[in-house]
Design an enzyme around this catalytic site. Structure first.
Site, PDB file in Angstrom:
ATOM      1  CG  HIS A 265      -1.733  -1.228   1.387  1.00 11.67           C
ATOM      2  ND1 HIS A 265      -3.020  -1.393   0.927  1.00 11.67           N
ATOM      3  CD2 HIS A 265      -1.392  -2.414   1.950  1.00 11.67           C
ATOM      4  CE1 HIS A 265      -3.446  -2.614   1.219  1.00 11.67           C
ATOM      5  NE2 HIS A 265      -2.468  -3.263   1.839  1.00 11.67           N
TER       6      HIS A 265
ATOM      7  CB  SER B  10      12.780  23.077 -14.139  1.00 14.09           C
ATOM      8  OG  SER B  10      11.978  24.239 -14.211  1.00 14.09           O
TER       9      SER B  10
ATOM     10  CE  LYS C  27      11.410  20.057 -10.178  1.00  7.32           C
ATOM     11  NZ  LYS C  27      10.005  19.885 -10.557  1.00  7.32           N
TER      12      LYS C  27
ATOM     13  CD  GLU D 177       8.618  12.816 -14.775  1.00  7.43           C
ATOM     14  OE1 GLU D 177       7.658  13.528 -14.460  1.00  7.43           O
ATOM     15  OE2 GLU D 177       9.712  13.288 -15.149  1.00  7.43           O
TER      16      GLU D 177
ATOM     17  CE1 TYR E  34      -5.555  -8.913 -46.387  1.00 10.08           C
ATOM     18  CE2 TYR E  34      -7.288  -8.252 -47.907  1.00 10.08           C
ATOM     19  CZ  TYR E  34      -6.186  -7.937 -47.138  1.00 10.08           C
ATOM     20  OH  TYR E  34      -5.712  -6.656 -47.120  1.00 10.08           O
TER      21      TYR E  34
ATOM     22  CE  LYS F 112       0.293  -4.505 -43.910  1.00  5.64           C
ATOM     23  NZ  LYS F 112      -1.125  -4.832 -43.586  1.00  5.64           N
TER      24      LYS F 112
HETATM   25  N1  ARG Z   1      -2.058  -3.771 -48.485  1.00  4.60           N
HETATM   26  C1  ARG Z   1      -2.790  -4.957 -48.230  1.00  4.60           C
HETATM   27  C2  ARG Z   1      -2.734  -5.300 -46.750  1.00  4.60           C
HETATM   28  O1  ARG Z   1      -1.924  -4.784 -46.109  1.00  4.60           O
HETATM   29  C3  ARG Z   1      -2.180  -6.112 -48.998  1.00  4.60           C
HETATM   30  C4  ARG Z   1      -3.137  -7.216 -49.261  1.00  4.60           C
HETATM   31  C5  ARG Z   1      -4.170  -6.778 -50.230  1.00  4.60           C
HETATM   32  N2  ARG Z   1      -5.003  -7.869 -50.608  1.00  4.60           N
HETATM   33  C6  ARG Z   1      -6.159  -7.704 -51.240  1.00  4.60           C
HETATM   34  N3  ARG Z   1      -6.855  -8.761 -51.502  1.00  4.60           N
HETATM   35  N4  ARG Z   1      -6.562  -6.513 -51.628  1.00  4.60           N
HETATM   36  O2  ARG Z   1      -3.524  -6.074 -46.223  1.00  4.60           O
END
Ligand code: ARG
Length: 456
Positions: free
Chosen positions: A151, A272, A278, A285, A312, A320
């Site tokens: 605590h 600072s 400081k 942090e 897909y 990404k």
């Molecule tokens: N730029 C696309 C991605 O990152 C690549 C794959 C695209 N595939 C498709 N069937 N349009 O997912």
């Protein structure tokens, strides 16, 4: 006759194009294209001359990308299309053969798995740097007393080495988590096509071996749908970032004048702009504050994948940015921690004097009564009474006169004062994993063995 009559709407283009971030996958894309070209040669799709032409052109594309001379064009939708376009400009029509038996769906999954494998290895190796440093500090300060907290109240004395070893094990588990993500990224999607497989019997095993994959994804639908390895990596990164935040928070606290337990490395602190006296623990942090963003990256990808039908969908393009963001954040954080731990200075005297607070021996007094036959719960109440009395009288526990002890318990005698003198608080924590010198020595050895295993 192309399928479309109209140009894409500029707003759609902005939404749909991924080049601005997936260009980071270029090195992996080139690597897999080389391996794929060799597989096409093996299957008789290319002859020797065509293979040579493609490999030569890929080298040039790679050099252009590395040198920052790659001529991107407004029509390049993503990194895969940009590279193929440029390959064809350089090699001529044979460039158009590279995409035989391949879809961007298995291509992007393969790039991403290569990326994750590399980042997971990097995470482990950066953790190793931190762990080596923490282990050395723990060894150095194995016997330096400091207060342990619950605590955030002083609870029981431990040693600085013992506390640092808690950091050690916390981060050591992260290394295993990155290792698990590395394994998850070790199966190759390539050779699965858009989702159903491809019309050529390419030697997938040879391609996998060339690219460093240990196995193949065994189902073509799974291959293009799966992003578990990215989730695993983000999970590891998120837990690790959370650990960095807890370490950062402790360094911030310890470096306050109120605690005064450490002085953070100057190279990782700032002054600072108005208060000349400081020195602020900025790096600590920021370790504290950057964890939620890595956890948010994990949440983002979990959200993208949630309820997403196989195989897909363009949704997967959103995998990404969170992945890249988390990788950058966690690697920078780990490099910062390793650096901070080089220059940090501990005020061992101040820690020791904070650890000698008699109140910290309350549990030990209770255990004295337990050794004399009192059930622990009753002993706890007796010591509670002593503590209240001392606080009300404004005196330390050891200033309660001998003659008054019996009023609290007949079982109390001279040894009460010996326990409070403190020499034994640490020595008595004999349990495995505890704060006694023997237990800490054993722990340091286990930690060293665990480090050796990570190195190997
Ligand atoms: N730029 C696309 C991605 O990152 C690549 C794959 C695209 N595939 C498709 N069937 N349009 O997912």
């Amino acid at each position: 006759m192309p399928r479309f009559e109209n140009e894409p709407d500029p707003v759609f283009w902005e939404l749909n194009a991924s080049l601005r971030f997936d260009v980071r996958l270029a090195p992996y894309d080139i690597r897999q294209s080389r391996a794929h070209a060799r597989a096409l040669r093996g299957a008789g799709v290319l002859d020797d001359g065509e293979l040579e032409a493609l490999l030569g052109a890929l080298d040039r594309v790679a050099a252009e990308l590395e040198g920052g001379e790659f001529p991107f064009e407004p029509g390049d939708e993503d990194v895969h299309m940009a590279i193929e376009r440029r390959l064809t400009e350089i090699a001529g029509p044979v460039g158009g053969k590279i995409h035989t038996g391949r879809s961007r769906n298995d291509q992007v999954a393969t790039d991403l798995a290569l990326f994750v494998a590399e980042r997971a290895d990097a995470g482990r190796s950066l953790l190793l740097d931190c762990l080596e440093r923490i282990h050395a500090l723990a060894d150095e300060h194995r016997a330096a007393p400091m207060p342990g907290y619950t605590h955030l109240q002083r609870a029981q004395p431990v040693t600085l080495g013992h506390h640092l070893l808690a950091w050690f094990w916390m981060l050591r588990r992260d290394a295993d988590r990155f290792g698990a993500a590395r394994s998850a990224a070790g199966a190759m999607p390539l050779g699965s096509g858009a989702l159903a497989g491809i019309n050529w019997d390419l030697d997938r095993a040879a391609v996998a071996a060339e690219l460093g994959f240990g196995s193949l994804v065994e189902n073509s639908i799974d291959a293009v749908s799966n992003r578990d390895f990215a989730l695993d990596y983000l999970g590891a990164a998120s837990t690790c970032a959370t650990h960095l935040s807890r370490i950062g928070a402790e360094i911030v606290l310890w470096s306050t004048s109120e605690f005064g337990f450490c002085r953070p490395a100057e190279e990782f602190s700032s002054g600072s702009s108005i208060m000349p006296q400081k020195m602020n623990p900025d790096a600590a942090e920021l370790l504290r504050a950057r964890a939620p963003r890595v956890s948010a990256d994990l949440m983002t990808l979990t959200g993208v994948l949630h309820a997403l039908p196989l195989a897909y969908s363009k949704d997967l393009q959103e995998d990404k940015e969170p992945l890249f963001d988390a990788a950058d954040a966690i690697e920078l954080g780990l490099r910062a921690l390793a650096g901070m731990l080089v220059g940090i200075e501990f005020d061992l005297e101040r820690m020791a004097s904070a650890a000698s607070d008699e109140m910290a021996a309350a549990t030990d007094v209770a255990d004295l009564l337990v050794r004399r036959g009192l059930p622990f719960r009753e002993a706890h109440a007796v010591v509670g009474g002593l503590v209240r009395h001392a606080l009300e009288a404004g005196i330390p526990l050891s200033a309660i006169p001998r003659g008054e002890l019996a009023a609290f318990s007949e079982l109390l005698d001279e040894e009460y004062y010996e326990v409070l003198r403190g020499g034994e608080w640490l020595a008595s924590k004999v349990s495995r994993g505890g704060a006694s010198p023997e237990a800490i020595a054993a722990q340091l050895e286990l930690a060293a063995a665990s480090l050796a295993e990570l190195r190997g």
